[in-house]
Design a protein around this motif. Structure first.
Motif, mmCIF file in Angstrom:
data_model
loop_
_atom_site.group_PDB
_atom_site.id
_atom_site.type_symbol
_atom_site.label_atom_id
_atom_site.label_comp_id
_atom_site.label_asym_id
_atom_site.label_seq_id
_atom_site.Cartn_x
_atom_site.Cartn_y
_atom_site.Cartn_z
ATOM 1 N N SER A 167 24.063 107.809 79.195
ATOM 2 C CA SER A 167 24.788 106.729 79.870
ATOM 3 C C SER A 167 26.181 107.178 80.301
ATOM 4 C CB SER A 167 24.892 105.517 78.942
ATOM 5 O OG SER A 167 25.586 105.850 77.740
ATOM 6 N N GLU A 168 26.842 107.980 79.483
ATOM 7 C CA GLU A 168 28.155 108.479 79.854
ATOM 8 C C GLU A 168 28.065 109.447 81.033
ATOM 9 O OE1 GLU A 168 29.967 110.131 76.431
ATOM 10 O OE2 GLU A 168 30.047 108.252 75.303
ATOM 11 N N LYS A 169 27.026 110.270 81.034
ATOM 12 C CA LYS A 169 26.844 111.195 82.154
ATOM 13 C C LYS A 169 26.538 110.441 83.445
ATOM 14 C CE LYS A 169 25.290 115.089 79.318
ATOM 15 N NZ LYS A 169 24.176 116.045 79.041
ATOM 16 N N ALA A 170 25.726 109.379 83.343
ATOM 17 C CA ALA A 170 25.411 108.597 84.537
ATOM 18 C C ALA A 170 26.659 107.914 85.087
ATOM 19 C CB ALA A 170 24.338 107.567 84.202
ATOM 20 N N ARG A 171 27.508 107.421 84.210
ATOM 21 C CA ARG A 171 28.742 106.791 84.646
ATOM 22 C C ARG A 171 29.671 107.797 85.303
ATOM 23 N NH1 ARG A 171 33.028 103.723 80.592
ATOM 24 N NH2 ARG A 171 34.491 103.023 82.216
ATOM 25 N N TYR A 172 29.712 109.000 84.772
ATOM 26 C CA TYR A 172 30.561 110.048 85.349
ATOM 27 C C TYR A 172 30.060 110.441 86.741
ATOM 28 C CZ TYR A 172 33.369 114.334 85.427
ATOM 29 O OH TYR A 172 34.266 115.318 85.754
ATOM 30 N N GLU A 173 28.756 110.557 86.887
ATOM 31 C CA GLU A 173 28.183 110.914 88.190
ATOM 32 C C GLU A 173 28.355 109.787 89.201
ATOM 33 O OE1 GLU A 173 24.177 111.939 87.410
ATOM 34 O OE2 GLU A 173 24.655 113.819 86.342
ATOM 35 N N LEU A 174 28.368 108.530 88.720
ATOM 36 C CA LEU A 174 28.573 107.407 89.628
ATOM 37 C C LEU A 174 29.958 107.453 90.257
ATOM 38 C CD1 LEU A 174 27.660 104.706 90.820
ATOM 39 C CD2 LEU A 174 28.541 103.590 88.737
ATOM 40 N N VAL A 175 30.954 107.841 89.490
ATOM 41 C CA VAL A 175 32.313 107.954 90.039
ATOM 42 C C VAL A 175 32.361 109.016 91.130
ATOM 43 C CG1 VAL A 175 34.698 108.544 89.468
ATOM 44 C CG2 VAL A 175 33.368 107.136 87.898
ATOM 45 N N THR A 176 31.710 110.139 90.896
ATOM 46 C CA THR A 176 31.690 111.204 91.908
ATOM 47 C C THR A 176 30.951 110.763 93.162
ATOM 48 O OG1 THR A 176 31.735 112.840 90.131
ATOM 49 C CG2 THR A 176 31.092 113.612 92.306
ATOM 50 N N GLU A 177 29.831 110.064 92.995
ATOM 51 C CA GLU A 177 29.073 109.595 94.147
ATOM 52 C C GLU A 177 29.845 108.540 94.929
ATOM 53 O OE1 GLU A 177 26.294 109.221 97.002
ATOM 54 O OE2 GLU A 177 26.433 110.769 95.437
ATOM 55 N N ASN A 178 30.577 107.664 94.253
ATOM 56 C CA ASN A 178 31.391 106.669 94.949
ATOM 57 C C ASN A 178 32.473 107.336 95.797
ATOM 58 O OD1 ASN A 178 29.925 104.588 93.846
ATOM 59 N ND2 ASN A 178 31.401 104.144 92.220
ATOM 60 N N ALA A 179 33.060 108.408 95.287
ATOM 61 C CA ALA A 179 34.092 109.113 96.055
ATOM 62 C C ALA A 179 33.508 109.713 97.329
ATOM 63 C CB ALA A 179 34.727 110.196 95.191
ATOM 64 N N ARG A 180 32.343 110.276 97.253
ATOM 65 C CA ARG A 180 31.721 110.858 98.444
ATOM 66 C C ARG A 180 31.289 109.780 99.420
ATOM 67 N NH1 ARG A 180 28.130 115.350 95.092
ATOM 68 N NH2 ARG A 180 29.899 116.722 94.568
ATOM 69 N N ARG A 181 30.900 108.634 98.901
ATOM 70 C CA ARG A 181 30.518 107.542 99.792
ATOM 71 C C ARG A 181 31.730 106.995 100.532
ATOM 72 N NH1 ARG A 181 26.733 102.305 98.167
ATOM 73 N NH2 ARG A 181 26.693 101.387 100.273
ATOM 74 N N VAL A 182 32.863 106.931 99.870
ATOM 75 C CA VAL A 182 34.094 106.505 100.541
ATOM 76 C C VAL A 182 34.420 107.448 101.687
ATOM 77 C CG1 VAL A 182 36.584 106.234 100.245
ATOM 78 C CG2 VAL A 182 35.036 105.303 98.544
ATOM 79 N N GLU A 183 34.247 108.729 101.468
ATOM 80 C CA GLU A 183 34.537 109.704 102.528
ATOM 81 C C GLU A 183 33.619 109.510 103.725
ATOM 82 O OE1 GLU A 183 35.077 114.567 102.960
ATOM 83 O OE2 GLU A 183 34.150 113.688 101.170
ATOM 84 N N ARG A 184 32.341 109.294 103.478
ATOM 85 C CA ARG A 184 31.415 109.087 104.589
ATOM 86 C C ARG A 184 31.722 107.785 105.330
ATOM 87 N NH1 ARG A 184 27.632 110.837 100.548
ATOM 88 N NH2 ARG A 184 27.059 108.636 100.198
ATOM 89 N N HIS A 185 32.108 106.753 104.598
ATOM 90 C CA HIS A 185 32.408 105.466 105.235
ATOM 91 C C HIS A 185 33.640 105.562 106.125
ATOM 92 C CE1 HIS A 185 33.116 101.172 105.738
ATOM 93 N NE2 HIS A 185 34.346 101.347 105.258
ATOM 94 N N VAL A 186 34.701 106.179 105.635
ATOM 95 C CA VAL A 186 35.939 106.257 106.419
ATOM 96 C C VAL A 186 35.719 107.100 107.671
ATOM 97 C CG1 VAL A 186 38.336 107.019 106.381
ATOM 98 C CG2 VAL A 186 37.362 105.914 104.374
ATOM 99 N N ARG A 187 35.009 108.210 107.529
ATOM 100 C CA ARG A 187 34.734 109.041 108.702
ATOM 101 C C ARG A 187 33.892 108.290 109.731
ATOM 102 N NH1 ARG A 187 33.445 115.133 106.305
ATOM 103 N NH2 ARG A 187 35.594 115.598 105.651
#
Length: 492
Positions: free
Chosen positions: A449-469
């Motif tokens: 569960s901790e690993k999934a939460r950590y990966e979710l933060v990384t995926e959210n950051a990449r999604r923000v980048e795709r959205h802004v672009r």
């Protein structure tokens, strides 16, 4: 008259002493010389040795110079007289320069520890971690670019650390010289106090560093230190702090400093208008005997502030208010770099998340705009989008935004509520870099569960980048890209 002639009674003495006297005289001289040698001091013996060394080496040092100093003749005459070529002059010593090409001062080179730089070649230190500061052991904090912090391990770094750890004593002993320190040192000192002191930066600490010292009363005659005869002129804070454009208050906000106190200190409120007690005039064209004084707007303490770090200690994140931040942001139209690391989700009523109220019709409704299940079940980010839009309209020159530790509410950066969404094209169209690190490192014994939460933060950051672009490409702003830094591989 003829001259008188005198017969010499004594003949010219011999040039050498008789053999019978030579041995006696030599023995007497040697005994006298030995007595003088024994009675002489050490300094006299050293002086004799120096003179003897100069006499012995003087001829050998002069001869080469005399050989080089020869009269020169024109080349044509030298060929006729078959004279040897004039020796070339000795080459000059090369000019010592540093790595940047600047000429070094004369004298021995400085120690390596004084001029050494970090491995990356940057003058500033590597990203710092809270492990060496105490507090939360797994959270990391990175200073804003260009914060003028000294390199880790340098002399200035060690001095500022010691100064911050003994700040309670230093602020009393050095209160009259803190205001006159260079701007770069004062800015770094505030950052070190927040990181290394026990209680962080307080409002009194900022006054001691950014405001002139108070006057001193002498014990004898009661004269003040700011007397016209004994005190030199002190420049006002708005002039002294004119070039202080970077302010790092990391780990102090919410712990020892409040946003409302910071806002009132940096931007003093306008004084209240003076109520006139003069009786009304009989005629409108009557002359004004006592004109009513108009309140003057006080100057800002840091008029050129462009870099501001409001990073929080995760343990005190609940002590800050987005409502106060929105009010404070209205005074910062020139801000280009901002750090909101570890800030909670944007909300104007964070304490009313579980509160309810009864309407006049007897219905039980939620008190605040965000409920306990608004994000997890309803995916409703209406309030967060509204707060971020208000912040973007005040900070319309922002170019760098640090959201480390804010990955759990990163969905508000791309979500849409009706026709409202965070404006990455207009108000925040100049933002070129967003920092969205998780803010902590996974332990070796971290669960799934901790690993999934950590990966979710990384995926959210990449999604923000795709959205802004994508939003900028739709509006014809494809050349104005965006870079989102996150854990793991960074995408450019």
């Amino acid at each position: 008259m003829p001259k008188k002639r005198h017969q010499k009674q004594y003949s010219k003495p011999q040039s050498t002493a008789p053999a019978s006297l030579s041995s006696t005289a030599t023995s007497r001289h040697n005994s006298h010389h030995d007595d003088q040698q024994q009675n002489r001091s050490v300094n006299e013996l050293l002086a004799d040795l120096r003179r003897a060394g100069l006499r012995e080496g003087g001829s050998s040092q002069i001869r080469p110079v005399e050989a080089l100093v020869q009269p020169t003749v024109p080349p044509s005459i030298r060929q006729i007289l078959q004279l040897p070529e004039t020796p070339a002059p000795r080459p000059r010593r090369p000019v010592r320069v540093d790595a940047t090409g600047r000429r070094l001062p004369p004298g021995p080179a400085p120690p390596r520890s004084w001029v050494s730089r970090p491995a990356g070649g940057s003058l500033y230190s590597d990203p710092r971690t809270l492990i060496e500061f105490g507090g939360a052991q797994n959270y990391a904090q990175r200073p804003l670019p260009g914060m003028n912090l000294p390199a880790k391990g340098s002399l200035m770094d060690l001095v500022l650390k010691r100064f911050a750890r003994t700040w309670d004593w230093q602020v009393e002993y050095c209160r009259y010289v803190l205001y006159e320190l260079p701007t770069r040192v004062r800015g770094a000192l505030l950052a070190y106090i927040g990181l290394y002191s026990e209680k962080g930066v307080t409002l009194q600490d900022m006054r001691a560093i950014l405001l002139p010292p108070p006057s001193v009363m002498y014990e004898n005659d009661g004269d003040s230190r700011d007397d016209e005869e004994g005190q030199r002129e002190i420049l006002p804070p708005s002039i002294v702090n004119d070039d202080l454009s970077r302010l790092d208050l990391s780990w102090s906000l919410g712990r020892s400093l409040k946003i409302r106190e910071l806002s009132d200190f940096l931007f003093p409120p306008q004084a209240a208008a003076v109520v006139s007690t003069v009786d009304p005039k009989e005629s409108w064209d009557a002359p004004d005997d006592e004109p009513t004084p108009e309140p003057s707007i006080p100057p800002a303490l840091l008029p050129n502030l462009t870099h501001l770090s409001l990073a929080l200690d995760p343990e005190h994140a609940h002590n800050v208010s987005w409502r106060h931040l929105l009010s404070f942001a209205t005074h910062l139209p020139n801000l280009t770099h901002l750090s909101l690391a570890f800030w909670p989700e944007p909300s104007l009523t964070p304490n009313a998340k579980l509160a309810t109220m009864v309407t006049a019709q007897g219905q039980v409704v939620q008190y605040g705009a965000t409920g306990p299940y608004s994000h997890s079940l309803d995916n409703d980010w209406t309030e967060a989008i509204m707060v971020l839009n208000r912040l973007s309209k005040s900070l319309y020159r922002l170019e760098y935004l640090d959201l480390t530790g804010c990955g759990l509410w990163a969905s508000a950066l791309w979500s849409k509520s009706g026709h409202d969404m965070v404006d990455w094209v207009g108000a925040w169209g100049k933002v070129e870099r967003i920092v969205m690190y998780a803010g902590y490192k996974l332990g070796e014994e971290a669960g799934s569960s901790e690993k999934a939460r950590y990966e979710l933060v990384t995926e959210n950051a990449r999604r923000v980048e795709r959205h802004v672009r994508g939003r900028r490409v739709e509006k014809g702003m494809g050349k104005r890209g965006i870079v989102v830094e996150t854990d793991g591989e960074r995408k450019e």
